[in-house]
Design a protein around this motif. Structure first.
Motif, PDB file in Angstrom:
ATOM      1  N   PRO A 101      21.703  -2.886   8.613  1.00  0.00           N
ATOM      2  CA  PRO A 101      20.684  -3.741   9.243  1.00  0.00           C
ATOM      3  C   PRO A 101      20.993  -5.228   9.135  1.00  0.00           C
ATOM      4  N   ASP A 102      20.433  -5.972  10.057  1.00  0.00           N
ATOM      5  CA  ASP A 102      20.408  -7.430   9.968  1.00  0.00           C
ATOM      6  C   ASP A 102      19.121  -7.896   9.290  1.00  0.00           C
ATOM      7  N   LEU A 103      18.078  -7.079   9.426  1.00  0.00           N
ATOM      8  CA  LEU A 103      16.768  -7.414   8.875  1.00  0.00           C
ATOM      9  C   LEU A 103      16.112  -6.145   8.363  1.00  0.00           C
ATOM     10  N   ILE A 104      15.514  -6.234   7.174  1.00  0.00           N
ATOM     11  CA  ILE A 104      14.717  -5.140   6.616  1.00  0.00           C
ATOM     12  C   ILE A 104      13.265  -5.583   6.621  1.00  0.00           C
ATOM     13  N   HIS A 105      12.407  -4.766   7.214  1.00  0.00           N
ATOM     14  CA  HIS A 105      10.968  -5.035   7.248  1.00  0.00           C
ATOM     15  C   HIS A 105      10.316  -4.010   6.320  1.00  0.00           C
ATOM     16  N   ALA A 106       9.919  -4.457   5.120  1.00  0.00           N
ATOM     17  CA  ALA A 106       9.374  -3.567   4.090  1.00  0.00           C
ATOM     18  C   ALA A 106       7.854  -3.543   4.178  1.00  0.00           C
ATOM     19  N   HIS A 107       7.311  -2.378   4.517  1.00  0.00           N
ATOM     20  CA  HIS A 107       5.874  -2.236   4.705  1.00  0.00           C
ATOM     21  C   HIS A 107       5.174  -1.833   3.410  1.00  0.00           C
ATOM     22  N   ASP A 108       4.207  -2.621   3.011  1.00  0.00           N
ATOM     23  CA  ASP A 108       3.301  -2.319   1.920  1.00  0.00           C
ATOM     24  C   ASP A 108       3.996  -2.392   0.555  1.00  0.00           C
ATOM     25  N   PHE A 109       3.180  -2.369  -0.494  1.00  0.00           N
ATOM     26  CA  PHE A 109       3.691  -2.661  -1.833  1.00  0.00           C
ATOM     27  C   PHE A 109       4.672  -1.616  -2.344  1.00  0.00           C
ATOM     28  N   HIS A 110       4.614  -0.379  -1.837  1.00  0.00           N
ATOM     29  CA  HIS A 110       5.578   0.625  -2.271  1.00  0.00           C
ATOM     30  C   HIS A 110       7.011   0.200  -1.982  1.00  0.00           C
ATOM     31  N   MET A 111       7.171  -0.594  -0.929  1.00  0.00           N
ATOM     32  CA  MET A 111       8.506  -0.925  -0.442  1.00  0.00           C
ATOM     33  C   MET A 111       8.965  -2.337  -0.789  1.00  0.00           C
ATOM     34  N   VAL A 112       8.134  -3.128  -1.469  1.00  0.00           N
ATOM     35  CA  VAL A 112       8.530  -4.504  -1.735  1.00  0.00           C
ATOM     36  C   VAL A 112       9.776  -4.572  -2.611  1.00  0.00           C
ATOM     37  N   GLY A 113       9.843  -3.754  -3.658  1.00  0.00           N
ATOM     38  CA  GLY A 113      11.022  -3.748  -4.523  1.00  0.00           C
ATOM     39  C   GLY A 113      12.226  -3.126  -3.858  1.00  0.00           C
ATOM     40  N   ILE A 114      12.004  -2.029  -3.145  1.00  0.00           N
ATOM     41  CA  ILE A 114      13.109  -1.333  -2.485  1.00  0.00           C
ATOM     42  C   ILE A 114      13.714  -2.217  -1.396  1.00  0.00           C
ATOM     43  N   GLY A 115      12.864  -2.865  -0.619  1.00  0.00           N
ATOM     44  CA  GLY A 115      13.375  -3.765   0.419  1.00  0.00           C
ATOM     45  C   GLY A 115      14.191  -4.897  -0.168  1.00  0.00           C
ATOM     46  N   ALA A 116      13.692  -5.496  -1.247  1.00  0.00           N
ATOM     47  CA  ALA A 116      14.401  -6.616  -1.882  1.00  0.00           C
ATOM     48  C   ALA A 116      15.743  -6.179  -2.437  1.00  0.00           C
ATOM     49  N   ARG A 117      15.764  -5.046  -3.115  1.00  0.00           N
ATOM     50  CA  ARG A 117      16.982  -4.575  -3.777  1.00  0.00           C
ATOM     51  C   ARG A 117      18.043  -4.161  -2.760  1.00  0.00           C
ATOM     52  N   LEU A 118      17.618  -3.500  -1.689  1.00  0.00           N
ATOM     53  CA  LEU A 118      18.582  -3.079  -0.670  1.00  0.00           C
ATOM     54  C   LEU A 118      19.122  -4.282   0.094  1.00  0.00           C
ATOM     55  N   ALA A 119      18.276  -5.258   0.389  1.00  0.00           N
ATOM     56  CA  ALA A 119      18.765  -6.458   1.075  1.00  0.00           C
ATOM     57  C   ALA A 119      19.792  -7.184   0.219  1.00  0.00           C
ATOM     58  N   ALA A 120      19.538  -7.252  -1.092  1.00  0.00           N
ATOM     59  CA  ALA A 120      20.463  -7.952  -1.988  1.00  0.00           C
ATOM     60  C   ALA A 120      21.806  -7.241  -2.081  1.00  0.00           C
ATOM     61  N   THR A 121      21.789  -5.920  -2.183  1.00  0.00           N
ATOM     62  CA  THR A 121      23.046  -5.188  -2.370  1.00  0.00           C
ATOM     63  C   THR A 121      23.817  -5.005  -1.074  1.00  0.00           C
TER      64      THR A 121
END
Length: 551
Positions: free
Chosen positions: A208-228
């Protein structure tokens, strides 16, 4: 993830065969199975039509054949692709078996060992505080070393499972979790780890070029995947979409230790990662202000309202002809009250049922998920009050059909109780009622009560008070024309709150973050999930070598 699950992401990559260049790719993450989540569906559907290459990744239901077989479930949603990924209990399953020990725990350990090494490596890559990064890197080195040495890991595993070792390990985890400034979610919620492990390969494969993380369940997962997934030549941006004010969802009693720990954990994961998002969006100005204050954000979250989809240019929605009143088998003169959405106790639906005793001519329609666990209790309450014959429970309809379907009701109800999150929200159903031109009777939660009074579209009652609700309903029924007339005047509130305007705001944010424009716009298509028949698909392997080919 199985080869077939990875193949699904190749299938999900498809967009337009006519494109001469790769469309900017957006991967959306949600922790549910997408059906019934109108915000997630509308965003994926509209952004794909705008020209972004959108794949929405969700979780396959736990009882589905997909979860049992390890195969993903694939849908189309207009021009967007939807993939529901099975979520094996790699971490949570072992943690549950650890205390008992024995052969089952030993059997689950190898997968757990490798999963922990993967999570630790991602944790180390995503740290932004030097001291915590050093600890995370050390943990990643140890976990990686153990993953490559099953004999050494087996010795350590024996020490940490069984009635004695497992209990000691659990005690240690509790201490570390309780002292963790971010609520101990790594220790107390292994389901987050399972979810990340299941989704990570699919996100990686989609590039992806952009990750759109929906709701609090995904805030950590979105951040970690974008970083790696980010590299010097390809930075992956990410958006956190805060669907609710997390601190206000549940405020447990001081004696309810379990719920207080859960609340601390969920607030903690949001607090740890929200500041790393390239942008934060949410559903109301009130929530945006509180989130910005709570987390001292450099920028106030953008607001994308939960507005309904309107099909016609004149601001009205077109439907299939089926109406709520028809499904309730009621004539046009029968007062029909409506509540749609979640049925949990905090939604105050029981108050509406109790009010029926004081409204002998009125009927109440509840539009709910077919598997909503709170419906049986509401039916029992209706039976106890002898109003069962005036209570109608109906299933959800497609998102783009909601407005025309409910427009035959007499009044839209919002009986929610006082909670911090409720005070700050303008919820989806509020806008649906507005666009259906319904008079609204809402409880006295702050934002919706103020908006109802400001617009003049309804009445306000005291939350949890059935007599007050009944009085408000009687006031509206006595002069429905006055409330409906607001929708015909120059100040028609529907004009400023359609989904078209919200989609334009989100599209502008995507362009701002990615410094690019989407591909050519596409036909919206139906706003409903259409299951892809695998027998009609071309070989997934052949698709893996083709960029941007439409299914």
């Amino acid at each position: 993830m199985t080869d077939s699950a990875l193949d699904a992401t190749h299938v999900a990559n498809a967009t337009d065969a006519s494109d001469t260049a790769r469309r900017p790719r957006v991967v959306m993450l949600v922790a549910n199975s997408v059906a019934g989540d109108s915000r997630v569906q509308k965003i994926a559907w509209s952004m794909a039509a705008t020209g972004w290459d959108v794949t929405l990744l969700g979780r396959a239901p736990a009882d589905s054949t997909s979860t049992k077989s390890g195969e993903p479930i694939r849908y189309r949603l207009g021009a967007a692709n939807v993939v529901l990924v099975p979520v094996p209990k790699t971490i949570s399953g072992y943690e549950a078996a650890r205390l008992r020990g024995g052969k089952r725990a030993a059997k689950l350990r190898p997968a757990y060992r490798h999963a922990r090494a993967e999570l630790a490596a991602r944790d180390a890559a995503g740290r932004d505080v030097a001291a915590r990064r050093r600890r995370s890197v050390a943990n990643a080195v140890i976990r990686g070393w153990l993953a490559a040495r099953p004999g050494a890991d087996a010795i350590i595993a024996v020490c940490g499972r069984g009635p004695v070792g497992g209990a000691a390990r659990r005690l240690l985890g509790s201490v570390l979790g309780l002292t963790d400034k971010y609520g101990g979610w790594r220790w107390f919620n292994p389901w987050f780890a399972d979810l990340e492990l299941a989704l990570a390969p699919a996100v990686r494969d989609l590039n992806p070029d952009l990750i759109h993380a929906h709701d609090f369940h995904m805030v950590g997962i979105g951040a970690r995947l974008a970083a790696t997934l980010s590299t010097p030549g390809h930075q992956v941006s990410w958006i956190y979409d805060a669907h609710e004010y997390l601190r206000g969802i549940e405020v447990p009693a001081s004696t309810d230790v379990r719920l207080r720990m859960r609340r601390r954990m969920l607030i903690g994961v949001e607090r740890e990662y929200i500041g790393r998002a390239d942008a934060v969006v949410t559903v109301s100005e009130g929530i945006a202000a509180r989130i910005a204050e709570d987390h001292t954000l450099a920028q106030r979250p953008r607001v994308i309202l939960n507005a309904p989809v309107i099909s016609d240019d004149d601001g009205t929605a077109t439907g299939s002809g089926r109406t709520l009143r028809d499904d309730c088998e009621l004539g046009p003169d029968v007062p029909l009250l409506l509540y749609s959405g979640g049925m949990s106790p905090r939604r105050g639906v029981r108050t509406a049922i109790e009010a029926l005793v004081r409204l002998p001519d009125a009927h109440l329609a509840l539009i709910a998920r077919e598997d909503d666990p709170d419906i049986p209790a509401l039916r029992r309450a209706a039976a106890d009050l002898e109003v069962t014959d005036r209570l109608h429970v109906l299933p959800y309809v497609p998102v783009d059909q909601v407005v025309p379907y409910i427009s035959s009701a007499s009044i839209g109800l919002i009986p929610i109780l006082h909670l911090p999150n409720h005070e700050l929200s303008l919820i989806t159903k509020y806008f649906e009622y507005l666009h259906a031109a319904l008079p609204i009777v809402t409880s006295d939660v702050r934002e919706m009560a103020a908006e109802t009074r400001r617009l003049g579209v309804g009445e306000v009652f005291t939350a949890g008070d059935a007599a007050s609700l009944a009085h408000a309903v009687e006031t509206v029924l006595a002069d429905q024309g006055r409330y409906r007339a607001v929708y015909q005047g120059e100040d028609d509130p529907r004009v400023a709150s359609s989904w078209t305007g919200q989609a334009a705001r989100l599209d502008a944010l995507y362009r701002e973050l990615l410094h690019t424009v989407p591909g050519p716009s596409r036909d919206l298509g139906d706003l409903r999930l259409t299951r892809i028949d695998e027998n009609l698909l071309p070989s997934a392997r052949s698709l893996s070598t083709m960029a941007n080919v439409d299914l």
